[in-house]
Design an enzyme around this catalytic site. Structure first.
Site, PDB file in Angstrom:
ATOM      1  NE  ARG A   1      -6.757   1.113  11.403  1.00 62.43           N
ATOM      2  CZ  ARG A   1      -5.520   0.869  11.004  1.00 62.43           C
ATOM      3  NH1 ARG A   1      -4.521   1.617  11.447  1.00 62.43           N
ATOM      4  NH2 ARG A   1      -5.245  -0.109  10.174  1.00 62.43           N
TER       5      ARG A   1
ATOM      6  CE1 TYR B   1      15.530  32.172   3.999  1.00 60.26           C
ATOM      7  CE2 TYR B   1      14.994  29.832   3.997  1.00 60.26           C
ATOM      8  CZ  TYR B   1      15.097  31.044   3.335  1.00 60.26           C
ATOM      9  OH  TYR B   1      14.764  31.114   2.016  1.00 60.26           O
TER      10      TYR B   1
ATOM     11  CB  CYS C   1      16.235  25.858   3.137  1.00 63.43           C
ATOM     12  SG  CYS C   1      17.372  26.799   4.152  1.00 63.43           S
ATOM     13  CG  MET C   2      10.794  24.369  -0.244  1.00 59.36           C
ATOM     14  SD  MET C   2       9.756  25.523  -1.160  1.00 59.36           S
ATOM     15  CE  MET C   2       8.957  26.426   0.158  1.00 59.36           C
ATOM     16  CG  ASP C   3      14.232  24.929  -2.784  1.00 58.67           C
ATOM     17  OD1 ASP C   3      13.250  24.201  -2.941  1.00 58.67           O
ATOM     18  OD2 ASP C   3      14.202  26.170  -2.883  1.00 58.67           O
TER      19      ASP C   3
ATOM     20  CG  HIS D   1      -4.339  -4.329  11.337  1.00 57.07           C
ATOM     21  ND1 HIS D   1      -3.194  -5.004  10.956  1.00 57.07           N
ATOM     22  CD2 HIS D   1      -4.009  -3.013  11.313  1.00 57.07           C
ATOM     23  CE1 HIS D   1      -2.225  -4.120  10.708  1.00 57.07           C
ATOM     24  NE2 HIS D   1      -2.691  -2.908  10.926  1.00 57.07           N
TER      25      HIS D   1
ATOM     26  NE  ARG E   1      -3.129  -8.085   7.190  1.00 62.98           N
ATOM     27  CZ  ARG E   1      -3.791  -8.394   8.301  1.00 62.98           C
ATOM     28  NH1 ARG E   1      -4.445  -9.545   8.396  1.00 62.98           N
ATOM     29  NH2 ARG E   1      -3.821  -7.558   9.309  1.00 62.98           N
TER      30      ARG E   1
ATOM     31  CE  LYS F   1      -0.252  -0.133   5.053  1.00 69.04           C
ATOM     32  NZ  LYS F   1      -1.026  -0.621   6.206  1.00 69.04           N
TER      33      LYS F   1
HETATM   34  C1  LIG Z   1      -0.301  -1.692   6.847  1.00 71.88           C
HETATM   35  C2  LIG Z   1      -0.957  -2.964   7.187  1.00 71.88           C
HETATM   36  C3  LIG Z   1      -0.207  -4.130   7.379  1.00 71.88           C
HETATM   37  C4  LIG Z   1       1.299  -4.148   7.451  1.00 71.88           C
HETATM   38  O1  LIG Z   1       1.710  -3.612   8.686  1.00 71.88           O
HETATM   39  P1  LIG Z   1       3.268  -3.539   9.060  1.00 71.88           P
HETATM   40  O2  LIG Z   1       3.289  -3.042  10.458  1.00 71.88           O
HETATM   41  O3  LIG Z   1       3.862  -2.547   8.111  1.00 71.88           O
HETATM   42  O4  LIG Z   1       3.808  -4.888   8.889  1.00 71.88           O
HETATM   43  C5  LIG Z   1      -0.891  -5.308   7.556  1.00 71.88           C
HETATM   44  N1  LIG Z   1      -2.242  -5.337   7.566  1.00 71.88           N
HETATM   45  C6  LIG Z   1      -2.986  -4.221   7.405  1.00 71.88           C
HETATM   46  C7  LIG Z   1      -4.463  -4.297   7.435  1.00 71.88           C
HETATM   47  C8  LIG Z   1      -2.379  -2.996   7.225  1.00 71.88           C
HETATM   48  O5  LIG Z   1      -3.113  -1.889   7.075  1.00 71.88           O
END
Ligand SMILES: *Cc1c(COP(=O)(O)O)cnc(C)c1O
Length: 361
Positions: free
Chosen positions: A132, A254, A301-303, A158, A213, A34
């Site tokens: 969540r 700055y 700075c920005m750049d 999760h 995951r 992602k």
């Molecule tokens: C981002 C995410 C992960 C991976 O999490 P990590 O801490 O980067 O391993 C797994 N499952 C879900 C639903 C996530 O949003």
């Protein structure tokens, strides 16, 4: 020569994926790509992860999943969170697995499936304590019952605190996960299960189930204090644009927050906060330049930033490593995160910027 470059080491990524897959031999590995692969480039990361043994990809939105399909990637992909007006039908038509966390989600997917004239594949998400995305336990039986006429691939959840080893919430979430799974079994389903992010993959083999995951760990950043041989995949470098000698008493950047105590040589580096260098690192960061860690002086700075090189000779055009895997003594993304009060996830995700060139090795 680009102003600054993110260098993505796909060899390190393959090493990490193979290592992680080896730690969960009974499970399939879903490489989480992602947010454009945590800033590393989703398509390139996905291909390398699949070569190294991942069999699934994890995207946030359907749109992210479709970008992988458009690049010709045919592996299973799960997408878990869309904007309300997302084109879910396109996802179903492109054979993307979708998460369902509510009856509203289910209705939307059913409608989209009709539009796409295809069967959806569903992962039912139970909220086991993160509060969540996910279905609350009290609504779960109704959701399972409504979903069971579809292909329910998995029950999933999760974790909130997997990165705090021994945190009691992990066991509580595991227990609620088990209960939700049993409810699904009670309705005659035989779904896969997945709940382990990187931290749980590394520390809780009992939670590997059918799919793990990992996200951050495939990028070589370890969210837990274990000594697994993960190799940071991203490094960030630039080159000296200009050098100058200033006399003692002159100040830099700055606000003139830094003043030379002796005559000194400065190196100007064309990377600033618009290139991903947090301004909060002003007065605290170092870079690797001509074999040594040297302080960045004055404000970011920005750049641009300015490096104090003392009496050393520094070439214009010399490489400047802002962060890397640390093997040459350079700072790491994790060090930047610690200095700015955040996590390395945010540092690497923040490196995707139009004026920073991304290259792959
Ligand atoms: C981002 C995410 C992960 C991976 O999490 P990590 O801490 O980067 O391993 C797994 N499952 C879900 C639903 C996530 O949003």
């Amino acid at each position: 020569m680009a102003r600054s470059e993110v260098v993505v080491n796909l060899g390190a990524l393959r090493h990490n994926v193979a290592l992680l897959a080896g730690l969960a031999p009974g499970a399939e590995t879903m490489a989480v790509v992602k947010a454009d692969g945590y800033g590393h480039g989703a398509v390139e990361v996905a291909r390398a992860a699949l070569e190294a043994g991942a069999t699934w990809l994890g995207s946030c939105s359907t749109q992210e999943a479709l970008a992988l399909r458009q690049a010709g990637i045919r592996a299973r992909i799960l997408a878990w969170l869309d904007a309300p007006d997302e084109d879910v039908a396109a996802g179903i038509a492109a054979d993307v697995d979708l998460s369902v966390a509510s009856l509203a989600d289910l209705r939307r997917i059913e409608q989209a499936a009709e539009e796409a004239d295809a069967r959806p594949r569903i992962h039912l998400k139970i909220d086991t304590g993160l509060s969540r995305n996910g279905c609350q336990p009290k609504d779960w039986p109704e959701l399972v019952e409504a979903a069971k006429k579809h292909e329910v691939v998995a029950v999933w959840s999760h974790l909130a605190c997997a990165d705090e080893i021994g945190h009691p919430s992990v066991d509580l979430q595991a227990k609620r996960f088990d209960e939700a799974y049993e409810v699904a079994r009670g309705f005659g389903l035989d779904p896969l299960r997945h709940i382990a992010n990187s931290a749980a993959l590394l520390t809780r083999p009992d939670l590997h189930f059918d799919i793990v995951r990992p996200g951050i760990a495939i990028y070589g950043l370890n969210p837990v204090p274990t000594d697994h041989d993960l190799r940071p995949v991203m490094s960030y470098r630039s080159h000296v644009a200009l050098t100058k000698r200033i006399p003692a008493g002159e100040s830099v950047s700055y606000g003139m927050t830094w003043t030379a105590q002796t005559d000194t040589t400065l190196a100007l580096v064309p990377a600033g906060y618009a290139d991903g260098v947090p301004r909060a690192l002003s007065g605290r960061m170092e870079v690797l330049l001509e074999g040594m860690r040297r302080p960045v002086v004055g404000r970011v700075c920005m750049d641009q930033i300015v490096v104090d090189c003392g009496n050393d000779e520094v070439r214009e055009g010399a490489e400047v490593v802002l962060f890397g895997d640390g093997r040459r003594g350079e700072p790491t993304a994790t060090e930047w995160a610690e200095l700015t009060g955040t996590i390395d996830y945010e540092i690497v995700c923040g490196m995707y910027r139009p004026r920073v060139r991304r290259i792959y090795t």
